[in-house]
Design a protein around this motif. Structure first.
Motif, mmCIF file in Angstrom:
data_model
loop_
_atom_site.group_PDB
_atom_site.id
_atom_site.type_symbol
_atom_site.label_atom_id
_atom_site.label_comp_id
_atom_site.label_asym_id
_atom_site.label_seq_id
_atom_site.Cartn_x
_atom_site.Cartn_y
_atom_site.Cartn_z
ATOM 1 N N GLU A 29 0.874 -1.179 0.000
ATOM 2 C CA GLU A 29 0.000 0.000 0.000
ATOM 3 C C GLU A 29 0.903 1.218 0.000
ATOM 4 O OE1 GLU A 29 -1.977 2.246 -0.878
ATOM 5 O OE2 GLU A 29 -3.661 0.979 -0.292
ATOM 6 N N PHE A 30 1.158 1.746 -1.198
ATOM 7 C CA PHE A 30 2.157 2.783 -1.381
ATOM 8 C C PHE A 30 1.615 4.202 -1.220
ATOM 9 C CE2 PHE A 30 3.782 -0.687 -4.249
ATOM 10 C CZ PHE A 30 4.869 -1.035 -3.458
ATOM 11 N N ARG A 31 0.325 4.342 -0.908
ATOM 12 C CA ARG A 31 -0.259 5.686 -0.880
ATOM 13 C C ARG A 31 -0.214 6.262 0.527
ATOM 14 N NH1 ARG A 31 -0.375 2.113 -5.031
ATOM 15 N NH2 ARG A 31 -0.291 3.353 -6.938
ATOM 16 N N GLY A 32 -1.216 7.072 0.894
ATOM 17 C CA GLY A 32 -1.137 7.850 2.119
ATOM 18 C C GLY A 32 -1.670 7.146 3.350
ATOM 19 N N LEU A 33 -1.688 7.896 4.468
ATOM 20 C CA LEU A 33 -2.111 7.335 5.745
ATOM 21 C C LEU A 33 -3.578 6.936 5.745
ATOM 22 C CD1 LEU A 33 -0.253 9.470 8.436
ATOM 23 C CD2 LEU A 33 0.175 7.109 7.747
ATOM 24 N N GLY A 34 -4.405 7.639 4.990
ATOM 25 C CA GLY A 34 -5.803 7.238 4.902
ATOM 26 C C GLY A 34 -5.938 5.848 4.313
#
Length: 353
Positions: A29-34
């Motif tokens: 999961e390379f995206r943000g904290l959300g």
């Protein structure tokens, strides 16, 4: 707290002692904290059957330590997943990526998973040589996957992880998280006005107007913000607005609210993870995909745009889908929604830490 990812040098994680009784699972999961917050329920289910390693942005560590410390984190800022500069291949951190590939190949992952329908994610995971690669591939672009779960339609982000859990025969994932702890007050509402992407930030002046209305209705707002918003909040008469200094402070402040108000960004998903009802002001994205996973989640959708969802690549000088929403549109809907919250806060089941 900003959810933006920043490149860091790779340092191989300390190998944990494997029990030998569980196969190894690689999750990306390379995206943000959300996105990490949305992933947490899947990870909780996965650690019951697998030794789990997560590839994610470095600041995912705070959420993992709080909610699922059994998961090993390998920090990885994937350049193709960044919002800017992703096409500048000569500036990609190739040496760092090679070290990560080499580290992953030294493991023997029974399976690897990702929910993003991107060949770049799939190729990166395929190079780790897992026994199976499961995910979602667009039509004609899922050839790297052993199991392609895509069905051609929009799928709510939490549901994508739920389907992967089912495919891996994990324990069923609940539709909602229990409360982390009871609210400090039945009238406490926590506002977080920040977002990692500026085009998701509803104007602070309009939030300030909402806060005045909420106080007149007997609500007790707590204002969290991004660091660069503090001076603006002070000029708007909110001297106590603050940026959380740590992940624990962010989580505990949000979890202490009876309700949460904010943009389409990470803090809203953290609120849902803490069992707090959320009200989201959407702009470029659509609730069908990105609404927080809480049964009492509510929202106001952004104004129509032919390019929605644009995934934060706006074609215009400003995101009119968001800036076109005024307080007269938000206020009545928010007030009606809040009338349902105080009763449910104390009658619903409370979860422990």
């Amino acid at each position: 707290m900003s959810t933006a990812a920043r490149p860091v040098a790779f340092s191989p994680p300390v190998h944990r002692v494997r029990s030998g009784s569980k196969p190894a699972l690689l999750v990306a999961e390379f995206r943000g904290l959300g996105d990490i917050a949305i992933l947490i329920p899947f990870l909780r289910a996965a650690v019951t059957r697998y030794e789990v390693t997560l590839l994610a942005v470095p600041n995912a560590g705070g959420l993992l330590q709080r909610f699922v410390p059994e998961v090993e984190l390998i920090p990885c800022v994937a350049p193709w997943a960044l919002f800017s500069g992703s096409a500048n291949l000569p500036r990609w951190p190739w040496r760092t990526l090679w070290r990560i590939w080499r580290e992953l190949r030294s493991r023997r992952f029974a399976a690897a998973v990702s929910i993003w329908p991107l060949a770049s994610d799939h190729l990166f995971l395929r190079l780790a040589r897992p026994g199976r690669l499961l995910g979602y591939g667009r039509p004609g672009a899922g050839w790297l996957l052993n199991d392609n779960l895509a069905d051609g339609g929009h799928v709510h982000r939490p549901e994508t992880w739920r389907r992967l859990a089912e495919k891996l025969h994990l324990p069923a994932i609940a539709m909602a998280s229990p409360r982390l702890h009871p609210p400090v007050s039945a009238r406490r509402i926590v506002l977080h006005s920040g977002a990692s992407q500026p085009l998701r930030v509803w104007p602070l002046e309009r939030y300030a107007e909402l806060l005045g209305r909420l106080r007149a209705q007997g609500w007790e707002p707590t204002v969290l913000c991004d660091p660069d918003q503090r001076e603006t909040w002070r000029s708007l008469g909110e001297p106590l607005a603050r940026a959380a200094g740590s992940m624990d402070e962010l989580i505990d402040t949000i979890a202490g609210g009876a309700a949460f108000l904010g943009n389409d960004s990470g803090p809203g998903h953290i609120a849902a993870l803490c069992g707090v009802p959320t009200f989201t002001i959407f702009g470029p994205q659509i609730p069908e995909l990105f609404a927080p996973a809480h049964p009492q989640a509510a929202w106001i959708e952004g104004k129509p745009c032919r390019y929605k969802p644009c995934y934060d690549r706006c074609r215009y000088a400003e995101p009119f889908c968001l800036t076109g929403i005024d307080t007269e549109a938000v206020g009545p809907k928010l007030s009606s929604w809040l009338e349902t919250i105080p009763q449910s806060v104390f009658t619903g089941g409370n979860g422990g830490n």
